[in-house]
Design a protein around this motif. Structure first.
Motif, short mmCIF file in Angstrom:
data_model
loop_
_atom_site.label_atom_id
_atom_site.label_comp_id
_atom_site.label_asym_id
_atom_site.label_seq_id
_atom_site.Cartn_x
_atom_site.Cartn_y
_atom_site.Cartn_z
N VAL A 1 0.35 -1.57 0.20
CA VAL A 1 -0.03 0.56 0.04
C VAL A 1 0.80 1.16 0.07
O VAL A 1 0.35 2.32 -0.39
CB VAL A 1 -0.97 0.22 1.30
N SER A 2 2.36 1.21 0.64
CA SER A 2 2.95 2.37 0.36
C SER A 2 4.21 1.67 0.07
O SER A 2 4.94 0.87 0.54
CB SER A 2 3.15 2.78 1.97
N PRO A 3 4.86 2.48 -0.39
CA PRO A 3 6.53 2.32 -0.26
C PRO A 3 7.43 0.65 0.40
O PRO A 3 7.36 2.11 1.48
CB PRO A 3 6.83 3.04 -1.11
N ALA A 4 8.38 0.67 -0.20
CA ALA A 4 8.71 -0.46 1.12
C ALA A 4 10.17 -0.32 1.08
O ALA A 4 10.50 -0.46 -0.21
CB ALA A 4 8.67 -1.96 1.30
N LEU A 5 11.40 -1.01 1.54
CA LEU A 5 12.69 -1.04 1.78
C LEU A 5 13.08 -2.54 0.78
O LEU A 5 12.09 -3.81 2.48
CB LEU A 5 13.15 -0.63 2.79
N ALA A 6 13.73 -3.32 -0.19
CA ALA A 6 14.00 -3.84 0.05
C ALA A 6 15.36 -4.43 0.17
O ALA A 6 16.01 -3.70 -0.24
CB ALA A 6 13.74 -4.21 -2.27
N LEU A 7 15.64 -5.68 0.72
CA LEU A 7 16.66 -5.74 1.85
C LEU A 7 17.75 -6.36 0.31
O LEU A 7 16.79 -7.18 0.52
CB LEU A 7 17.04 -6.11 2.53
#
Length: 176
Positions: A93-99
């Motif tokens: 639903v909102s941006p995420a951090l891709a590790l």
């Protein structure tokens, strides 16, 4: 071993030392195309130019890099999520951090350095979630269990490329 962490947000500042420590960390796997240094360098170039790119390097004696993690921001329509398939909308639903990658040299494993590097990469991020992909066979499942102990939960299998093993996508909230 005393280590210090340093955060980078510009690919040009980190490309050389990050590639060097990656090669040391992944040395036993470098003969496999998915883990080869040129393949890593291609991925790093691509993700290093994406929004929200950040990397954390751990430096040991003599300013030698001994650990790293890097990632970038991904939105709902990003290939990161599309590869996983049916993902709960809560995560997108909102941006995420891709590790994208995390690793420490053999001499630093089991010291808590990976967790320190991980936590420093996540510190101060504005995204709601962090996501990563892990080989469930790594360390006979130990690596995935470590991520679970860090608050990640498995959300589904994914094969990021034809040369990649099937990985497990995992996600965790960034802010409790």
């Amino acid at each position: 071993m005393k280590t210090r962490l340093r955060r980078f947000t510009e690919l040009e500042q980190v490309r050389g030392p990050l590639t060097a420590v990656y090669a040391e960390v992944r040395e036993p796997l470098l003969h496999l195309r998915n883990y080869a240094v040129p393949t890593f360098a291609e991925r790093l170039e691509r993700y290093g130019r994406e929004p929200g790119f950040a990397a954390v390097l751990a430096f040991g004696p003599g300013d030698r890099p001994v650990g790293y993690a890097y990632g970038n921001t991904v939105g709902a329509g990003d290939l990161w999520w599309r590869r996983i398939g049916d993902v709960d909308g809560e995560y997108t639903v909102s941006p995420a951090l891709a590790l994208r990658e995390i690793g420490v040299t053999a001499a630093c494993r089991g010291t808590g350095l990976a967790r320190r590097v991980h936590d420093e990469l996540l510190a101060g991020r504005e995204e709601r979630y962090a996501s990563l992909m892990v080989n469930p066979a790594a360390g006979e499942g130990k690596v995935q269990r470590v991520y679970e102990s860090w608050g990640y939960e498995a959300i589904g299998p994914v094969r990021p490329s034809p040369d990649s093993p099937v990985l497990m996508a995992m996600v965790r909230p960034l802010h409790s």
